[in-house]
Design a protein around this motif. Structure first.
Motif, PDB file in Angstrom:
ATOM      1  N   ARG A 204       0.816  -1.205   0.000  1.00  0.00           N
ATOM      2  CA  ARG A 204       0.000   0.000   0.000  1.00  0.00           C
ATOM      3  C   ARG A 204       0.855   1.263   0.000  1.00  0.00           C
ATOM      4  NH1 ARG A 204      -2.224  -4.276   1.166  1.00  0.00           N
ATOM      5  NH2 ARG A 204      -4.479  -4.598   0.874  1.00  0.00           N
ATOM      6  N   LEU A 205       1.940   1.232   0.710  1.00  0.00           N
ATOM      7  CA  LEU A 205       2.849   2.378   0.737  1.00  0.00           C
ATOM      8  C   LEU A 205       3.472   2.609  -0.634  1.00  0.00           C
ATOM      9  CD1 LEU A 205       4.478   1.539   4.170  1.00  0.00           C
ATOM     10  CD2 LEU A 205       3.191   3.631   3.683  1.00  0.00           C
ATOM     11  N   LYS A 206       3.891   1.532  -1.277  1.00  0.00           N
ATOM     12  CA  LYS A 206       4.509   1.668  -2.597  1.00  0.00           C
ATOM     13  C   LYS A 206       3.518   2.224  -3.620  1.00  0.00           C
ATOM     14  CE  LYS A 206       7.092  -0.807  -6.150  1.00  0.00           C
ATOM     15  NZ  LYS A 206       7.603  -2.131  -6.613  1.00  0.00           N
ATOM     16  N   ALA A 207       2.248   1.811  -3.501  1.00  0.00           N
ATOM     17  CA  ALA A 207       1.210   2.269  -4.431  1.00  0.00           C
ATOM     18  C   ALA A 207       0.701   3.671  -4.088  1.00  0.00           C
ATOM     19  CB  ALA A 207       0.055   1.274  -4.443  1.00  0.00           C
ATOM     20  N   GLY A 208       1.198   4.237  -2.969  1.00  0.00           N
ATOM     21  CA  GLY A 208       0.752   5.571  -2.565  1.00  0.00           C
ATOM     22  C   GLY A 208      -0.697   5.606  -2.121  1.00  0.00           C
ATOM     23  N   ARG A 209      -1.163   4.498  -1.582  1.00  0.00           N
ATOM     24  CA  ARG A 209      -2.569   4.389  -1.176  1.00  0.00           C
ATOM     25  C   ARG A 209      -2.744   4.648   0.319  1.00  0.00           C
ATOM     26  NH1 ARG A 209      -6.026   1.310  -4.722  1.00  0.00           N
ATOM     27  NH2 ARG A 209      -7.282   0.858  -2.874  1.00  0.00           N
ATOM     28  N   PRO A 210      -3.937   5.077   0.733  1.00  0.00           N
ATOM     29  CA  PRO A 210      -4.225   5.147   2.175  1.00  0.00           C
ATOM     30  C   PRO A 210      -4.176   3.751   2.780  1.00  0.00           C
ATOM     31  CG  PRO A 210      -5.911   6.290   0.874  1.00  0.00           C
ATOM     32  CD  PRO A 210      -5.071   5.511  -0.093  1.00  0.00           C
ATOM     33  N   ILE A 211      -3.925   3.688   4.053  1.00  0.00           N
ATOM     34  CA  ILE A 211      -3.871   2.391   4.736  1.00  0.00           C
ATOM     35  C   ILE A 211      -5.117   2.228   5.607  1.00  0.00           C
ATOM     36  CG2 ILE A 211      -2.612   0.974   6.392  1.00  0.00           C
ATOM     37  CD1 ILE A 211      -0.058   2.115   5.335  1.00  0.00           C
ATOM     38  N   PRO A 212      -6.001   1.282   5.252  1.00  0.00           N
ATOM     39  CA  PRO A 212      -7.206   1.064   6.051  1.00  0.00           C
ATOM     40  C   PRO A 212      -6.875   0.267   7.315  1.00  0.00           C
ATOM     41  CG  PRO A 212      -7.408   0.136   3.814  1.00  0.00           C
ATOM     42  CD  PRO A 212      -5.964   0.400   4.068  1.00  0.00           C
ATOM     43  N   VAL A 213      -7.249   0.818   8.452  1.00  0.00           N
ATOM     44  CA  VAL A 213      -6.977   0.174   9.743  1.00  0.00           C
ATOM     45  C   VAL A 213      -8.302   0.044  10.491  1.00  0.00           C
ATOM     46  CG1 VAL A 213      -5.826   0.449  11.973  1.00  0.00           C
ATOM     47  CG2 VAL A 213      -4.622   1.055   9.873  1.00  0.00           C
ATOM     48  N   PRO A 271       6.704   8.530   2.578  1.00  0.00           N
ATOM     49  CA  PRO A 271       6.104   9.589   3.406  1.00  0.00           C
ATOM     50  C   PRO A 271       5.160   8.968   4.433  1.00  0.00           C
ATOM     51  CG  PRO A 271       5.788  10.030   1.045  1.00  0.00           C
ATOM     52  CD  PRO A 271       6.305   8.630   1.159  1.00  0.00           C
ATOM     53  N   GLU A 272       4.895   9.692   5.510  1.00  0.00           N
ATOM     54  CA  GLU A 272       3.960   9.179   6.508  1.00  0.00           C
ATOM     55  C   GLU A 272       2.615   8.940   5.844  1.00  0.00           C
ATOM     56  OE1 GLU A 272       2.069  10.733  10.673  1.00  0.00           O
ATOM     57  OE2 GLU A 272       4.255  10.583  10.547  1.00  0.00           O
ATOM     58  N   PRO A 273       2.027   7.771   6.046  1.00  0.00           N
ATOM     59  CA  PRO A 273       0.823   7.410   5.284  1.00  0.00           C
ATOM     60  C   PRO A 273      -0.450   8.066   5.797  1.00  0.00           C
ATOM     61  CG  PRO A 273       1.376   5.678   6.838  1.00  0.00           C
ATOM     62  CD  PRO A 273       2.471   6.704   6.943  1.00  0.00           C
ATOM     63  N   GLU A 274      -1.424   8.157   4.902  1.00  0.00           N
ATOM     64  CA  GLU A 274      -2.778   8.512   5.318  1.00  0.00           C
ATOM     65  C   GLU A 274      -3.419   7.246   5.861  1.00  0.00           C
ATOM     66  OE1 GLU A 274      -7.138   9.710   3.449  1.00  0.00           O
ATOM     67  OE2 GLU A 274      -5.361   9.696   2.145  1.00  0.00           O
ATOM     68  N   ILE A 275      -3.943   7.312   7.064  1.00  0.00           N
ATOM     69  CA  ILE A 275      -4.557   6.151   7.699  1.00  0.00           C
ATOM     70  C   ILE A 275      -6.065   6.376   7.766  1.00  0.00           C
ATOM     71  CG2 ILE A 275      -4.704   4.761   9.799  1.00  0.00           C
ATOM     72  CD1 ILE A 275      -1.772   5.533  10.361  1.00  0.00           C
ATOM     73  N   VAL A 276      -6.811   5.420   7.262  1.00  0.00           N
ATOM     74  CA  VAL A 276      -8.276   5.509   7.264  1.00  0.00           C
ATOM     75  C   VAL A 276      -8.827   4.439   8.201  1.00  0.00           C
ATOM     76  CG1 VAL A 276     -10.367   5.269   5.879  1.00  0.00           C
ATOM     77  CG2 VAL A 276      -8.355   6.395   4.911  1.00  0.00           C
ATOM     78  N   HIS A 277      -9.562   4.882   9.223  1.00  0.00           N
ATOM     79  CA  HIS A 277     -10.158   3.930  10.157  1.00  0.00           C
ATOM     80  C   HIS A 277     -11.570   3.564   9.707  1.00  0.00           C
ATOM     81  CE1 HIS A 277      -7.184   5.990  12.987  1.00  0.00           C
ATOM     82  NE2 HIS A 277      -6.756   4.754  12.814  1.00  0.00           N
ATOM     83  N   TYR A 278     -11.950   2.320   9.972  1.00  0.00           N
ATOM     84  CA  TYR A 278     -13.272   1.854   9.555  1.00  0.00           C
ATOM     85  C   TYR A 278     -13.808   0.855  10.560  1.00  0.00           C
ATOM     86  CZ  TYR A 278     -10.817  -2.391   8.067  1.00  0.00           C
ATOM     87  OH  TYR A 278     -10.068  -3.539   8.051  1.00  0.00           O
ATOM     88  N   ASN A 279     -15.100   0.632  10.503  1.00  0.00           N
ATOM     89  CA  ASN A 279     -15.750  -0.349  11.363  1.00  0.00           C
ATOM     90  C   ASN A 279     -15.960  -1.632  10.553  1.00  0.00           C
ATOM     91  OD1 ASN A 279     -17.344  -1.910  12.999  1.00  0.00           O
ATOM     92  ND2 ASN A 279     -18.939  -0.372  13.331  1.00  0.00           N
ATOM     93  N   PRO A 280     -15.239  -2.702  10.871  1.00  0.00           N
ATOM     94  CA  PRO A 280     -15.345  -3.942  10.085  1.00  0.00           C
ATOM     95  C   PRO A 280     -16.765  -4.503  10.042  1.00  0.00           C
ATOM     96  CG  PRO A 280     -13.484  -4.040  11.604  1.00  0.00           C
ATOM     97  CD  PRO A 280     -14.272  -2.831  11.969  1.00  0.00           C
ATOM     98  N   LYS A 281     -17.577  -4.201  11.059  1.00  0.00           N
ATOM     99  CA  LYS A 281     -18.933  -4.736  11.111  1.00  0.00           C
ATOM    100  C   LYS A 281     -19.841  -4.143  10.032  1.00  0.00           C
ATOM    101  CE  LYS A 281     -18.751  -5.821  16.054  1.00  0.00           C
ATOM    102  NZ  LYS A 281     -19.316  -5.534  17.407  1.00  0.00           N
ATOM    103  N   GLU A 282     -19.404  -3.049   9.425  1.00  0.00           N
ATOM    104  CA  GLU A 282     -20.205  -2.410   8.387  1.00  0.00           C
ATOM    105  C   GLU A 282     -19.934  -2.998   6.999  1.00  0.00           C
ATOM    106  OE1 GLU A 282     -19.470   1.750   8.595  1.00  0.00           O
ATOM    107  OE2 GLU A 282     -20.318   1.975  10.607  1.00  0.00           O
ATOM    108  N   PHE A 283     -19.055  -4.007   6.937  1.00  0.00           N
ATOM    109  CA  PHE A 283     -18.658  -4.554   5.637  1.00  0.00           C
ATOM    110  C   PHE A 283     -18.792  -6.068   5.616  1.00  0.00           C
ATOM    111  CE2 PHE A 283     -16.377  -0.602   6.237  1.00  0.00           C
ATOM    112  CZ  PHE A 283     -16.495   0.038   5.006  1.00  0.00           C
ATOM    113  N   ASP A 284     -19.049  -6.581   4.425  1.00  0.00           N
ATOM    114  CA  ASP A 284     -19.012  -8.028   4.196  1.00  0.00           C
ATOM    115  C   ASP A 284     -17.856  -8.285   3.233  1.00  0.00           C
ATOM    116  OD1 ASP A 284     -19.327 -10.686   3.727  1.00  0.00           O
ATOM    117  OD2 ASP A 284     -21.292 -10.532   2.742  1.00  0.00           O
TER     118      ASP A 284
END
Length: 355
Positions: A204-213, A271-284
């Motif tokens: 994800r870092l190499k692709a320049g993508r946000p990191i979902p946590v 660079p320091e990544p963008e971190i996106v938090h999510y609630n796993p219960k909202e996804f299948d």
């Protein structure tokens, strides 16, 4: 030279030795069998044992080369290792073959790196009545989930965990009366890691993508470098203090999920990544795994190994991740292709908690 002095010399780092270098002093030679040894842990452990002067045989199905040159390993070191490592080809679940082949060889010590079930271990013990030591790779995943952490070796275990086979193996070793030692790693990382731990972040870092946590990102976990795990496996060999004992092995410090994302970025020079938090219960997510760690606090004390064995990890987290990146992902090698399917599901959802 007395055994106590040999053991003391065995773990003393050479002053000029770089971190993670696989050099140790010689000790009395043993005839050693490693169950597995061509994927990850055993690759580093077998080199330590060969450098010590032991006769090392890998028991594998022969699907992978017994010896392949490691990134950063000199041609001379690789040639030396290749000339000394031995191979016993077979399926460990072919119990008749295991008994006959091991009986004929008569090993002094067994390192069981890939055993998952007790029934896979019993034929090995039965085949080697004069076995001096059985050293088993268990898992810190056997502990019962608890609000009181870190996990210590005397803590309650979970007989229903997905690692219950490892628990049953430890019980078998105890009941058989053999001289055994069990190592319980937490999350292992480092070059050649087939479990996408650091690799998941690096993609994800190499692709320049946000990191979902998942959730808050302050869940605390723990990683241990594979080379430090290998030295711990070496430290219990022939060590009377390790007889019939269990040791947690990992890094000394703990890290949050968000902190791990930042540490991986630092290790790879991103660079320091963008971190996106999510609630796993909202996804299948179906059968896909959206995050490489269990979504909970999970870490263990390594104080027993430090005090009893005199073992100490060489790598701190950023150093270890840098070693892994430079010798593996940073060279363009990895085990699994990037899959951002679950990331896209998370990022496309409008109501996302921002980091």
């Amino acid at each position: 030279m007395e055994l106590a002095l040999l053991l003391k010399l065995q773990y003393k780092r050479k002053v000029q030795q770089p971190k993670g270098a696989l050099y140790v002093s010689a000790s009395s030679e043993k005839k050693i069998l490693i169950m597995g040894g061509t994927r990850f842990i055993g690759v580093f452990l077998s080199r330590l044992l060969v450098k010590e002067g032991h006769e090392v045989t890998l028991f594998t199905r022969g699907k992978s080369p017994i010896a392949k040159q490691l990134p950063g390993e000199s041609d001379q070191d690789f040639a030396d290792f290749s000339s000394k490592i031995l191979h016993l080809k077979g399926d460990r679940k072919d119990y008749d073959f295991v008994k006959s082949s091991l009986s004929a060889e008569g090993f002094d010590v067994v390192y069981d790196i890939n055993g998952r079930e007790a029934e896979e271990v019993e034929p090995i013990i039965d085949a080697l009545p004069k076995l001096e030591q059985y050293i088993y790779c268990s898992s810190a995943g056997v502990y019962l989930k608890s609000d009181i952490l870190p996990h210590c070796e005397v803590d309650a275990v979970d007989p229903k965990s997905r690692h219950k086979g490892k628990l049953e193996t430890e019980s078998l070793l105890q009941s058989k009366g053999v001289n055994w030692t069990s190592i319980r790693p937490v999350y292992i990382y480092g070059p050649l890691n087939y479990n996408p731990v650091e690799e998941w972040f690096f993609h994800r870092l190499k692709a320049g993508r946000p990191i979902p946590v998942p959730n808050s990102g302050i869940q605390i976990s723990q990683l241990g470098h594979v080379k430090d795990l290998a030295t711990a496996f070496l430290a219990v060999l022939g060590n009377e203090k390790a007889s019939r004992e269990i040791f947690n092995i990992s890094g000394e410090k703990y890290v949050t999920f968000d902190g791990l994302a930042k540490a991986c970025a630092k290790a790879g020079g991103f660079p320091e990544p963008e971190i996106v938090h999510y609630n796993p219960k909202e996804f299948d997510f179906g059968k896909k795994k959206a995050f490489p760690f269990r979504d909970q606090h999970f870490f263990a004390s390594v104080e027993k190994a430090k005090h009893v064995l005199g073992w100490k990890p060489e790598f701190d987290l950023v150093e270890g991740l840098t070693d892994s990146y430079n010798l593996d992902f940073g060279r363009g090698t990895f085990r699994k292709e990037a899959d951002f399917t679950t990331d896209d599901m998370i990022l496309s959802k409008k109501l996302v908690l921002q980091s």
